[in-house]
Structure formats: structure tokens, C-alpha cells
Design an enzyme around this catalytic site. Sequence first.
Site, PDB file in Angstrom:
ATOM      1  N   GLU A 202      -7.571   0.242   5.404  1.00 57.25           N
ATOM      2  CA  GLU A 202      -8.101   1.497   6.396  1.00 57.25           C
ATOM      3  C   GLU A 202      -9.213   2.393   5.939  1.00 57.25           C
ATOM      4  O   GLU A 202      -9.762   3.001   6.506  1.00 57.25           O
ATOM      5  CB  GLU A 202      -7.055   2.077   7.053  1.00 57.25           C
TER       6      GLU A 202
ATOM      7  N   THR B 123      -4.709  -5.902   7.986  1.00 63.08           N
ATOM      8  CA  THR B 123      -3.554  -5.066   7.115  1.00 63.08           C
ATOM      9  C   THR B 123      -2.097  -5.496   7.633  1.00 63.08           C
ATOM     10  O   THR B 123      -1.888  -5.359   8.632  1.00 63.08           O
ATOM     11  CB  THR B 123      -3.770  -3.754   6.899  1.00 63.08           C
TER      12      THR B 123
ATOM     13  N   TRP C 178      14.977  14.423  -1.458  1.00 68.96           N
ATOM     14  CA  TRP C 178      14.172  12.971  -1.688  1.00 68.96           C
ATOM     15  C   TRP C 178      14.129  12.661  -3.159  1.00 68.96           C
ATOM     16  O   TRP C 178      13.588  13.489  -3.901  1.00 68.96           O
ATOM     17  CB  TRP C 178      12.800  13.080  -1.195  1.00 68.96           C
TER      18      TRP C 178
ATOM     19  N   LYS D 149      16.572   8.847   0.190  1.00 70.07           N
ATOM     20  CA  LYS D 149      16.912  10.255   0.304  1.00 70.07           C
ATOM     21  C   LYS D 149      18.454  10.584   0.286  1.00 70.07           C
ATOM     22  O   LYS D 149      19.429   9.762   0.984  1.00 70.07           O
ATOM     23  CB  LYS D 149      17.043  10.399   2.080  1.00 70.07           C
TER      24      LYS D 149
END
Length: 541
Positions: A328, A185, A444, A439
Site C-alpha cells: 500500500e 496484497t 504486550w 498479550k
Amino acid sequence: MLGLMQDRPLALPHVFHRAEQLFGHRRLITAETSGERVTTVADWAVRVRRLATVLDSLGLSADARVGTFCWNTDRHLELYLAAPCTGRVLHTLNIRLFPEQLVYIVNHAEDEVVFVDRSLLPLLWPLVDKFETVRHIVVIDDGADHEIPSDPRVRDYEELLAAAEPFAGRFTVEEENSAAAMCYTSGTTGNPKGVVYSHRSAVLHSLITLTSDAFALSERDVVLPIVPMFHANAWGIPYGALLAGAELVFPGPNMTPEAIVGQLERHRVTVTGGVPTIWMGVRPLLADHDLSSLRAIICGGSAVPRSLSEAYREAIGIPMLHAWGMTETSPIASVSSRRSHQEAWSEDERADARARQGQPVPFVDLRIADPESGEELPWDDRATGELQAAGPWIAKEYYRGEGGGTQFTQDGWLRTGDVASVDKWGFVRLVDRTKDLVKSGGEWISSVDLENEIMAHPAVAEAAVIAIPHEKWTERPLACVVVKPGQSLTAEELIEFLTPRVAKWWLPDAVEFIDEVPKTSVGKFSKKTLRDKFAGYTLPS
């Protein structure tokens, strides 16, 4: 007291023998440069048995890493079974990686052989002398006319198979936790990291693809995996389809929207899967083709725009089946299939639900946690935190301990790097990647949500939002927008469209119109490339 059940390993030889014994009549269809090759599972199984003998004749070690540099084909599927069924480790190599990354991965994994499609040989051959452990390059002739080097390391796939006797008897893998496949990955910082799948994890993951609230693969299906077979084992679809007895259609090297929709129509495909950018390309062709056979269009790899899913529902009667995972997680961790509590909802409410990443599939546990304190957060659809995963096909560490364990919690959960909220039903909604959030003034902004609203504009083909430094607000959003051919759009028109749809402080400070959103090696939007391109960008005051 122990149970009195037989102790048989969960291993991929069972997938092979089941397909060989029960589904030999089912077809495997592969697109080639000169047309299509059609074979049966029975004939394919004989070739897998020959290939098993070939791996021995090449003098590979008992747990050799077997590299593949191939398109989605039935020949690649032969390697998918022959390598792990003989105790070796299938190592799929991403054909779109930068040369330096490819060399690093081959050497880090210590591949002993690489099987390569002839059409991809020009990408691989210039790197061969940098491969430290590779002793053989086996060329699979897919009809391309690229010159094959005259070199003692180069072998011909068909010649090797023709000279080999089929392996007799049953394949056996005694230890179900032994490695079956590996995939690197690049979604983490630093060098790509190896994720090693076990036989047990591959079999359990395959079983989940057969469940009704996941992909519901069955013997009645015709499956076209568009997601590359080098990307997290094509989301486990090849193994799941073989286990179920479904027919498989492979796109080969021609990944154009016209070729894909042609295969979907011609072979009456029922299940297909690919990343959003694939389906964005196919979307303009929907009205000209009969895709009534489709029952599931699996979409993942990045957040699926609500507007894209709804466009498919309106055009052919079925929306996207949104799934989430990562290398994963093998990769299926959640699927946004319809649930009974949604039956009374309006179509608009169900569309919002489909845009979520869905409920975790059986045996996968998900939680959201404060990334700094580690405190687990409630499933109230308001709290947002880092999404973490645990389960029998979730990685517990990277190959050779790369990364120092920073992506895993002390109690053994995978830190996905995704920021999410979860509703009371357990449906995950990804807010963003931690590195892609904007941000602004201590608050956010979700680049994913803002992108979805931008792509809801009828003139927008693609959009990506990145953070630009701002003296007063720390960061502000920059919208990078691709306009559909034949359409026109101004920044002012886009902001006017967005104004009633998002909070005022979410509105982009600037809009840049670009020809194409850059993509990663697995077809996701490359925010890093955009950040590099617009480094030093000055926002209007």
C-alpha cells in the site's frame, strides 16, 4: 497567482524515453537455465516498442489489465514499460499464491491477457479455464521444456514480437493520475485486495530511490533486484534503476543462495535487495566470495534481525540497509540510512539504530496513534501505537472499494497494522504487527524483539514467536526455532541465553524445534501457519 511552469504529466513514458535516449549502452543481464542472456537498453527499448504494437494487435482495451506471471527477467522488464506506456495497467501476479487466490485476483482485476514464463506454465495452465476475462495466454520461452498446450488462446511471445513493427514516436500518457500498475496484497483479512499505482506515484517513488538517504541509485550502479518483480514492483527498483541509468542484473528462476552470490560476485553488483530469508540463506557463503563491490544490501519485507545485519558487517564490511514499507506504500516509506547525529555513537549504538526501520523518506508522513481513540502519540521512543502513513504514493483506498475503508482513517491516513514507537530523530522502531503481539497479563510482548534476541544465538538459523492461550496470563509466547545444520541446542540452553537479554516475563514458556519457519508468498515468516499448526497447544504448567 499561478506559477508559470510547463504542465507536463509525471508519467512512466519519461522513464522509458530517458533510458532509451541516454543509457542505451547500459547492459541488462538475465540468468537462464542455459546460462546468461546479455542485452543492452537500446536493444531492449526496440523490443518494448514492438511489444507496444503487440498489445494493440491482441485487441486489448485502452486500459486493459495486463497480467504477468513471471520471474525477474529483462523480458518482464519489457512488460513493465510497454503496458503502462500504452495506457494499459501492468498487473503482476504472485507466482506463489494458492490457486484459489490466483483465480480470484485475475477475475477481480479483469485481466485480459496473461504473459507467463514457460517454466511457470504448469502452475498457471490448470487454472486458465477459470479465468473469466482472459482471452490470451502469451508464453515467454525461458528455456524450460514444459509442453506448451495446443490451444487457440496460447500465443508465443517471440513470434508476436517478430511479427510486430516497433511503435514509432513518443509514448504519451496525458493524465498522470491514471493507473499504471496494480498489485494485490494478502496482508489484510479476507480476500486479497488490489492496490492501484498511478503514473504520478510511480514516477515520484522512482525519484526517491535516487536520493542519497534512500537507495542512492545512480548511473554508476549495477543493481540486482532479488525481491520479486511481482511484489510491489520489486520495491520500485526496476523503474528507479532505469531512471538513473544503472545496469540491471536479473536472477531469473534460480533463486538458490549459490546462484545469487555468484551473480553478486561475477557482475560486481553494487546494490541489491531482498527479504531477510534470502540473506539468511546467503550468509554461510559470504567467506568464499568477493563481494567487495557491494555498497548497499537493501533488506525489508519483515524486520531485519540485528544479528543478521551485523553478520554481514563483520563478513564483508557493510551492514544491511533496513527499509520499511508495504504494498500500500508503493512500497518505500522509510529507510534506516546513517545520519550525522550517529557519528559520535559507539558501533553497538549504531547497530541498534540500523535495526530500526528508519526515518520516513521525503514526501511520506508517518505518525503513531492509539488504535482505539485515534489520538496521536508522541515521538519519545516510549509510546507505542499503530503506525499510520500518508503521502503521494500511499494508497487512499483499495480497488473497487474492497475492505469498506476500514484500513484508512477518517482524515485519509493509511492504517498499516504495524505497532511502532518513534524516537526524537523520527526513526521508526516496529514493535510488531497488531495481530502478532503477545498479550501477557495485560502487558504486550513484542514477538519481533523476542525473535531478534533468539536469532542472536549462534546456533539459531531462524525463529518465530507466536502467542499461545494461557488460562492465567491470557497469552504466553511459544518460540518456534530452527537450529543451524551441524549445531545443537536445547530449550534450557536457549532460555539461559535469553535470560540476561530480555525481561523475565518475556521468556518463552516453551520452545519447539522445527525444520523450517513457514514462509508467505513473498518470503515473510507465516505466523498464521504456525498458529494453525500449534492450535490447541498446551503450555507446560
